[in-house]
Design a protein around this motif. Sequence first.
Motif, PDB file in Angstrom:
ATOM      1  N   GLY A 214       0.790  -1.231   0.000  1.00 61.33           N
ATOM      2  CA  GLY A 214       0.000   0.000   0.000  1.00 61.33           C
ATOM      3  C   GLY A 214       0.816   1.273   0.000  1.00 61.33           C
ATOM      4  N   LYS A 215       2.135   1.171   0.026  1.00 58.39           N
ATOM      5  CA  LYS A 215       2.985   2.355   0.048  1.00 58.39           C
ATOM      6  C   LYS A 215       3.095   2.954  -1.352  1.00 58.39           C
ATOM      7  CE  LYS A 215       7.629   3.951   1.319  1.00 58.39           C
ATOM      8  NZ  LYS A 215       8.991   3.543   1.723  1.00 58.39           N
ATOM      9  N   LYS A 216       2.648   4.209  -1.492  1.00 56.53           N
ATOM     10  CA  LYS A 216       2.677   4.890  -2.787  1.00 56.53           C
ATOM     11  C   LYS A 216       3.984   5.666  -2.956  1.00 56.53           C
ATOM     12  CE  LYS A 216      -0.892   7.552  -2.522  1.00 56.53           C
ATOM     13  NZ  LYS A 216      -1.958   8.489  -2.912  1.00 56.53           N
ATOM     14  N   GLU A 217       4.609   5.519  -4.118  1.00 58.44           N
ATOM     15  CA  GLU A 217       5.843   6.251  -4.394  1.00 58.44           C
ATOM     16  C   GLU A 217       5.817   6.825  -5.809  1.00 58.44           C
ATOM     17  OE1 GLU A 217       9.305   3.905  -3.729  1.00 58.44           O
ATOM     18  OE2 GLU A 217       8.968   3.702  -1.571  1.00 58.44           O
ATOM     19  N   MET A 218       6.566   7.909  -6.005  1.00 57.92           N
ATOM     20  CA  MET A 218       6.738   8.462  -7.341  1.00 57.92           C
ATOM     21  C   MET A 218       7.627   7.536  -8.167  1.00 57.92           C
ATOM     22  SD  MET A 218       7.447  12.501  -6.574  1.00 57.92           S
ATOM     23  CE  MET A 218       6.280  13.502  -5.622  1.00 57.92           C
ATOM     24  N   VAL A 219       7.378   7.525  -9.456  1.00 60.79           N
ATOM     25  CA  VAL A 219       8.186   6.712 -10.373  1.00 60.79           C
ATOM     26  C   VAL A 219       9.330   7.562 -10.918  1.00 60.79           C
ATOM     27  CG1 VAL A 219       8.208   5.351 -12.486  1.00 60.79           C
ATOM     28  CG2 VAL A 219       6.168   5.367 -11.034  1.00 60.79           C
ATOM     29  N   ARG A 220      10.546   7.016 -10.831  1.00 60.41           N
ATOM     30  CA  ARG A 220      11.727   7.725 -11.361  1.00 60.41           C
ATOM     31  C   ARG A 220      12.215   7.069 -12.639  1.00 60.41           C
ATOM     32  NH1 ARG A 220      16.368   7.553  -7.233  1.00 60.41           N
ATOM     33  NH2 ARG A 220      15.687   5.386  -7.148  1.00 60.41           N
ATOM     34  N   ALA A 221      12.683   7.896 -13.564  1.00 62.29           N
ATOM     35  CA  ALA A 221      13.388   7.399 -14.741  1.00 62.29           C
ATOM     36  C   ALA A 221      14.840   7.864 -14.706  1.00 62.29           C
ATOM     37  CB  ALA A 221      12.725   7.887 -16.020  1.00 62.29           C
ATOM     38  N   VAL A 222      15.141   8.814 -13.806  1.00 63.04           N
ATOM     39  CA  VAL A 222      16.505   9.341 -13.633  1.00 63.04           C
ATOM     40  C   VAL A 222      16.834   9.355 -12.154  1.00 63.04           C
ATOM     41  CG1 VAL A 222      17.971  11.392 -13.856  1.00 63.04           C
ATOM     42  CG2 VAL A 222      16.430  10.759 -15.730  1.00 63.04           C
ATOM     43  N   SER A 223      18.008   8.839 -11.802  1.00 64.27           N
ATOM     44  CA  SER A 223      18.395   8.797 -10.392  1.00 64.27           C
ATOM     45  C   SER A 223      19.279   9.971  -9.997  1.00 64.27           C
ATOM     46  CB  SER A 223      19.122   7.488 -10.077  1.00 64.27           C
ATOM     47  OG  SER A 223      20.291   7.362 -10.878  1.00 64.27           O
ATOM     48  N   LYS A 224      20.093  10.479 -10.965  1.00 64.77           N
ATOM     49  CA  LYS A 224      20.957  11.620 -10.636  1.00 64.77           C
ATOM     50  C   LYS A 224      21.575  12.206 -11.898  1.00 64.77           C
ATOM     51  CE  LYS A 224      24.921   8.607  -9.550  1.00 64.77           C
ATOM     52  NZ  LYS A 224      25.946   8.277  -8.533  1.00 64.77           N
TER      53      LYS A 224
ATOM     54  N   PHE B   3      18.063  12.603  -7.441  1.00 63.74           N
ATOM     55  CA  PHE B   3      16.609  12.543  -7.473  1.00 63.74           C
ATOM     56  C   PHE B   3      16.194  11.400  -6.546  1.00 63.74           C
ATOM     57  CE2 PHE B   3      17.926  14.487 -11.391  1.00 63.74           C
ATOM     58  CZ  PHE B   3      17.052  15.562 -11.526  1.00 63.74           C
ATOM     59  N   PRO B   4      16.047  11.689  -5.261  1.00 67.36           N
ATOM     60  CA  PRO B   4      15.810  10.634  -4.279  1.00 67.36           C
ATOM     61  C   PRO B   4      14.416  10.019  -4.404  1.00 67.36           C
ATOM     62  CG  PRO B   4      15.555  12.776  -3.265  1.00 67.36           C
ATOM     63  CD  PRO B   4      16.036  13.037  -4.662  1.00 67.36           C
ATOM     64  N   GLU B   5      14.253   8.857  -3.819  1.00 71.49           N
ATOM     65  CA  GLU B   5      12.921   8.237  -3.754  1.00 71.49           C
ATOM     66  C   GLU B   5      11.989   9.167  -2.982  1.00 71.49           C
ATOM     67  OE1 GLU B   5      12.990   4.080  -2.504  1.00 71.49           O
ATOM     68  OE2 GLU B   5      15.145   4.048  -2.958  1.00 71.49           O
ATOM     69  N   LYS B   6      10.755   9.305  -3.486  1.00 67.74           N
ATOM     70  CA  LYS B   6       9.787  10.189  -2.846  1.00 67.74           C
ATOM     71  C   LYS B   6       8.421   9.519  -2.804  1.00 67.74           C
ATOM     72  CE  LYS B   6       9.631  14.594  -3.544  1.00 67.74           C
ATOM     73  NZ  LYS B   6       9.511  15.942  -4.175  1.00 67.74           N
ATOM     74  N   SER B   7       7.718   9.748  -1.711  1.00 65.41           N
ATOM     75  CA  SER B   7       6.355   9.219  -1.588  1.00 65.41           C
ATOM     76  C   SER B   7       5.383  10.103  -2.352  1.00 65.41           C
ATOM     77  CB  SER B   7       5.940   9.160  -0.111  1.00 65.41           C
ATOM     78  OG  SER B   7       6.777   8.285   0.615  1.00 65.41           O
ATOM     79  N   LEU B   8       4.319   9.477  -2.841  1.00 66.89           N
ATOM     80  CA  LEU B   8       3.245  10.244  -3.469  1.00 66.89           C
ATOM     81  C   LEU B   8       2.335  10.790  -2.381  1.00 66.89           C
ATOM     82  CD1 LEU B   8       2.175   8.071  -6.545  1.00 66.89           C
ATOM     83  CD2 LEU B   8       2.847  10.474  -6.619  1.00 66.89           C
ATOM     84  N   ALA B   9       1.887  12.021  -2.566  1.00 67.08           N
ATOM     85  CA  ALA B   9       1.011  12.655  -1.577  1.00 67.08           C
ATOM     86  C   ALA B   9      -0.373  12.008  -1.597  1.00 67.08           C
ATOM     87  CB  ALA B   9       0.897  14.150  -1.879  1.00 67.08           C
ATOM     88  N   GLY B  10      -1.099  12.196  -0.510  1.00 71.02           N
ATOM     89  CA  GLY B  10      -2.480  11.709  -0.453  1.00 71.02           C
ATOM     90  C   GLY B  10      -2.617  10.406   0.319  1.00 71.02           C
ATOM     91  N   ASP B  11      -3.871  10.026   0.546  1.00 76.63           N
ATOM     92  CA  ASP B  11      -4.173   8.797   1.282  1.00 76.63           C
ATOM     93  C   ASP B  11      -3.769   7.570   0.485  1.00 76.63           C
ATOM     94  OD1 ASP B  11      -5.260  10.319   3.303  1.00 76.63           O
ATOM     95  OD2 ASP B  11      -7.306  10.206   2.501  1.00 76.63           O
ATOM     96  N   SER B  12      -3.554   6.481   1.203  1.00 74.49           N
ATOM     97  CA  SER B  12      -3.229   5.210   0.564  1.00 74.49           C
ATOM     98  C   SER B  12      -4.065   4.103   1.185  1.00 74.49           C
ATOM     99  CB  SER B  12      -1.739   4.898   0.725  1.00 74.49           C
ATOM    100  OG  SER B  12      -1.384   4.846   2.096  1.00 74.49           O
ATOM    101  N   ILE B  13      -4.067   2.950   0.555  1.00 75.72           N
ATOM    102  CA  ILE B  13      -4.814   1.828   1.119  1.00 75.72           C
ATOM    103  C   ILE B  13      -4.066   1.273   2.325  1.00 75.72           C
ATOM    104  CG2 ILE B  13      -5.914   1.203  -1.069  1.00 75.72           C
ATOM    105  CD1 ILE B  13      -3.809  -1.037  -1.345  1.00 75.72           C
ATOM    106  N   SER B  14      -4.785   0.570   3.198  1.00 75.27           N
ATOM    107  CA  SER B  14      -4.184   0.000   4.403  1.00 75.27           C
ATOM    108  C   SER B  14      -3.395  -1.255   4.052  1.00 75.27           C
ATOM    109  CB  SER B  14      -5.271  -0.356   5.411  1.00 75.27           C
ATOM    110  OG  SER B  14      -6.049  -1.446   4.921  1.00 75.27           O
TER     111      SER B  14
END
Length: 586
Positions: free
Chosen positions: A452-462, A474-485
Amino acid sequence: MLPKRVMGLLVIFNICFLLLIYRLSQIQLFDPKAFSKHHINLLEESVKQRTQELVIDNGRGNFLDRNGAMLTYKKVNVLVLFPFLKKIDWDVNKVSTITGIPENKLKESVDHAEKPFAYGEPEPFEMTASQMERINALKIPGVFAIERKFERSQIPAEQLIGLTGENAKEVNKRYPNKKLSDNTLIGVSGLEESFDEFLLPDGKSKLVYHVDGDGAPLFGMNVKYVDPANPFYPVNVRTTLNKNLQQKAEELVDKYHIKNGGLVLLNIEDNSVLTLVSRPAIIKTDPYNNYGITNRMLKQQIIGSVFKTVVAAAAIDHQLDDPTRLFDCSKKLNGKPEVQFNYGMLNFTDSFARSCNRTFGELAKELQQNDPHVLEDYAAKLSLIGSVGWQGNIYHTSNFKQFADEDKGRVFMSDQARKDANYVMMSGIGQHEVRATPLAVANMMATIARGGKKEMVRAVSKIEYKNGTTMMDFPEKSLAGDSISPYTAMRLQKLLRRVVLNPDGTGKWFQNLPFDVAGKSGTAETGKYEKGKQLYNKWFAGYFPFQNPKYALVAVQLDVFENEGAVHSLFADIVKLLYEQTRGNE
């Protein structure tokens, strides 16, 4: 005292003289590197008239795969010959002996040359390091062995990487405060466009020699090496792609004749793009024809039954997944008898495995009666709608987006549709106004696989400087907003696995793969017809290995007839490919 007429002429003459002086000063002193509205570099143009040169590196930044392999360019050890060789007696025999190129071929190429060239262009003759060393040891004027950067004829993930071109108007529009020549290469699509500001050249590396009007050496035969001598530029943009895997995936897409569609493969651990293939392919001679420049994996598509995953999540949280409840899957959404897909009475789990439209149409209607926004809320919780690509504030750019041309997807377009029972039932099976990008569908599967953890998709790391140090991460980042349990995610994981394990499930084709697969199929009516027949979008989206998820994969074929489609074969072959690669790395 001079007559007024003479005085007037003198004044006019002085004014003209001053204007001429100003104009000459402007040309020679003030604006020699960006003259006129076209920003012409007069210094460069004057030098061109009395020099001949061979560009070794155009200075634009490079794209690398996750392991450092070059994607857009390649560096080749080449034999460079200058045209003034035809005017002198040079030791062609020794050059021929070292390279293995016949003497007559070397002489013929020089005789026809009007400017410096790499022997064999456009597919240059490639030398070994030992051959290079021996050629340069000869110290023959006009004969050099160098490492030169060439643009690849076939660029992996070309729609994702993007294209470059020359456009003077766009250069001045984008960079009004930079003094760039009109023929500066700029990105016109994909990552080339998104990262264009970082990729701009600081200068070219080249071999130069001066000539007279007949092309003969002006100051002897001294060839100069010109280099910006900047240890930081050009930069390297390190993508998350795996070059070898990308090339094999493209071969598989073409093997199955997928002319419209493609695939997205994500690394679940860091939510990055491992491979992305979009078809139709780009036609280099006419990139805007046949929509080849468009990255289909970033454009919203009709997803059909893949959307039942969203309805299932909402049904679980609203206690509509009673295992004892049976749904009449012998009927269509409108209540008429289902002839082609008559499954009889099915419970919630088997309805998902066999993709019963009646079940999820009814569930969607029940959910919407309590909350008109519930389907949209759960689509957002699963990262199916909204932007999923990496974005954030970097450098001096706010809200920078790696996927600049990514569509957002949707469930409904109006309140009327949200409240209309018929529209809601159609939406429950991923039809009517429901749209999502293949990238977002892959991210939904990755989200479920991660609990249930939402994350942004990266195509470039640095972005790396030329000397290898890091300019920007370009670090890993969570997507904003609610997520499923985590509980809902666990239930969805079991449902997706059941799609494969059920003997009648729509994913039964994947039961004997080397990795255990969980996923969901989709067959969407497009509303398009060809030769009087309906066209469909065919999908399979999933993740694997089931017990220890590493990959999320979506394969999609757009606008095909009902009895066509190769997404199951494509999906299966990618799973096998990854399994073999994993074994090879052990």
